[in-house]
Design an enzyme around this catalytic site. Structure first.
Site, short mmCIF file in Angstrom:
data_model
loop_
_atom_site.label_atom_id
_atom_site.label_comp_id
_atom_site.label_asym_id
_atom_site.label_seq_id
_atom_site.Cartn_x
_atom_site.Cartn_y
_atom_site.Cartn_z
CG HIS A 13 23.35 -81.22 -37.23
ND1 HIS A 13 24.35 -82.10 -35.88
CD2 HIS A 13 23.09 -82.39 -38.11
CE1 HIS A 13 24.53 -83.29 -36.34
NE2 HIS A 13 24.25 -83.17 -37.72
CG ASP A 42 25.10 -75.52 -38.14
OD1 ASP A 42 25.85 -75.79 -38.97
OD2 ASP A 42 24.64 -76.42 -37.55
CD GLN A 66 23.43 -80.25 -44.34
OE1 GLN A 66 23.14 -80.31 -45.44
NE2 GLN A 66 24.05 -81.19 -43.61
CE LYS A 121 27.70 -82.12 -43.00
NZ LYS A 121 26.90 -83.05 -43.15
CB CYS A 164 22.42 -85.49 -36.31
SG CYS A 164 23.42 -87.13 -36.00
#
Length: 499
Positions: free
Chosen positions: A217, A294, A297, A320, A458
């Site tokens: 991202h 990260d 997700q 999320k 993004c």
């Protein structure tokens, strides 16, 4: 099927009998009667004990945020104790989530858009919030709204306790070694910026290198790009193959004696690729290079154990994972956090201040300057309770089946091209339609009450690696069903047929 009315010792009016009937009908076909009797003999059938396995009624005031009457996850199947007999019957492969019941927990899903029942398939951008989370936030503002850590009154104490309890819930959810390793921030983007502006600013020097990936991202590219430009460092990226998988052999070749940091996504938000982050961490650590993962997700879709992964930093956003907007988490190993300088200055991150000098607080307070987002931290804790109650493994299995069903159905639409086919993926599908612009497709689906993301997500380097600038991206969550997928497919066939 077995005759459910003929289980000896109980009749159709017994409490919990309907639940027992559903379990028996679904999991015990005719040819397995003998196995069923071996596991639960008719003459010894203890209905009250079986009901107890499913009784998730919350009695403790601290746990009243979770009231869903679904089986709790014990890491196996539908909550029935594990045994070799049950394993041979493949109980662990059964989708245990009743998504139609779960939807009732999410008030925003009970509405119409453009004359159609809302189908929310934009979960990769943000998930909807259950009543358990909404009520928890509302209760804070109604009954004990206060600043924390400083007040000497009852409401301040209650708010402080709830805030720190939320920190502990995060710790246990991702299996951090200590709650002192959990920093509250606004979200993943702020979390990565915090690490770049603290660890990066403190340790990077001219000529050093930082590695990210093409699947990341923008929030995991731009902060490192900026600090590298400021410090005179080089930013490199692990390449992607034609299926949307990272080429890890190239990752090893990118590492040099000047590589100082690696920051990559756990799951790609465009193709759903589950990156082999454990292998990435192992490779980086073999060269004494720290790693940030990260997890924006991945956090809602697959189990996360930061100690098992061995990562140095892990970041994610509350919105999320069915929590509020504006709250997120940075996990950092305590030995690293202890050495890091703060990013922002202000209240609560200090122990003593004079005009000439400031003594900083210990982590995590050192990195939480100013009045924190107390309500939404508490809301995030409630969201993690909700997910833990249903079971992340159950959610993962449900979403996997739904995603594969969606790919199968979408692939049959003439003029539709699926983008990416990674080896391991979560609940993301990307596609384009021949002759129909991506934004137009999103608008036409909205007219059918179907919310998807249509754009570059993004993640422009990821799309461009596969030859695209944009895509239509439906993403699935625990409250989505096959009916939702069918509505998407029908709407797309209408769109294709009208051109």
């Amino acid at each position: 099927m077995i005759d459910i009315n003929n289980i000896s010792g109980y009749n159709i009016d017994d409490s919990g009998f309907e639940l027992l009937r559903r379990v028996a009908q679904k999991y015990c076909p005719e040819e397995w009667q003998s196995e069923r009797r071996t596991v639960i003999p008719d003459e010894k059938l203890n209905l009250s004990a079986l009901i107890g396995l499913y009784d998730t009624t919350v009695s403790s005031p601290a746990e009243q945020s979770v009231t869903t009457t679904l089986p709790q996850d014990n890491g196996f199947g539908i909550g029935i104790p594990e045994s070799e007999k049950l394993r041979t019957l493949h109980y662990e492969e059964v989708d245990t989530l009743n998504s139609e019941e779960i939807k009732k927990d999410f008030p925003v899903l009970n509405q119409q858009v453009n004359g159609h029942d809302l189908v929310w398939l934009d979960n990769g951008a943000t998930t909807q919030k259950p009543l358990q989370v909404i009520d928890k936030i509302s209760d804070y503002y109604k009954t004990y709204n206060s600043n924390i850590h400083r007040g000497a009154h009852t409401l301040a104490a209650r708010a402080t306790d709830a805030y720190e309890e939320a920190r502990e819930k995060v710790q246990h959810f991702i299996n951090a070694a200590s709650s002192e390793e959990i920093i509250f921030v606004r979200g993943t983007t702020e979390g990565i910026n915090l690490v770049a502006q603290t660890y990066g600013r403190q340790y990077l020097t001219p000529g050093d290198e930082v590695i990210v990936s093409e699947l990341d991202h923008h929030a995991n590219i731009v902060p490192w790009q900026r600090i590298c430009q400021e410090k005179g460092c080089t930013l490199k990226a692990i390449p992607t193959d034609k299926n949307g998988d990272l080429v890890l052999s190239e990752f090893e070749r990118l590492i040099t004696p000047r590589t100082r940091f690696v920051s990559v996504g756990h799951v790609n938000n465009t193709f759903g690729t589950i990156n082999d982050v454990k292998r990435i961490i192992e490779i980086a650590h073999s060269h004494n290079i720290p790693v940030l993962i990260d997890g924006a997700q991945s956090i809602a879709h697959t189990p996360v154990d930061v100690q098992q992964l061995g990562t140095d930093f892990f970041v994610f956003s509350g919105h999320k994972i069915y929590g509020p907007n504006g709250i997120g988490v940075v996990y950092g190993r305590k030995d690293i956090l202890d050495k890091m300088q703060p990013w922002q200055g202000g209240g609560n991150m200090i122990t003593d201040v004079t005009i000439e000098h400031t003594e900083y607080n210990v982590p995590p307070a050192r990195f939480e300057a100013g009045t924190p987002n107390v309500a939404d931290a508490i809301g995030l804790g409630a969201a993690l309770d909700y997910v833990r109650h249903l079971g992340i493994r159950n959610i993962e299995a449900h979403e996997h089946k739904l995603t594969e069903y969606a790919r199968e159905q979408l692939a049959q639409i003439k003029g539709l091209t699926l983008i990416g086919n990674p080896k391991h993926r979560v609940s993301v599908v990307s596609f384009v339609l021949d002759g129909i612009a991506v934004p137009e497709t999103g608008t036409l689906l909205d007219k059918e009450g179907i919310a998807v993301r249509a754009g570059h997500h993004c993640a422009q380097p990821a799309l461009r690696a596969l030859g695209y600038e944009m895509s239509v991206r439906p993403t699935f969550a625990l409250y989505n069903t096959r009916e939702d997928v069918d509505k998407l497919v029908i709407a797309l066939r209408k769109i294709v047929g009208s051109k």
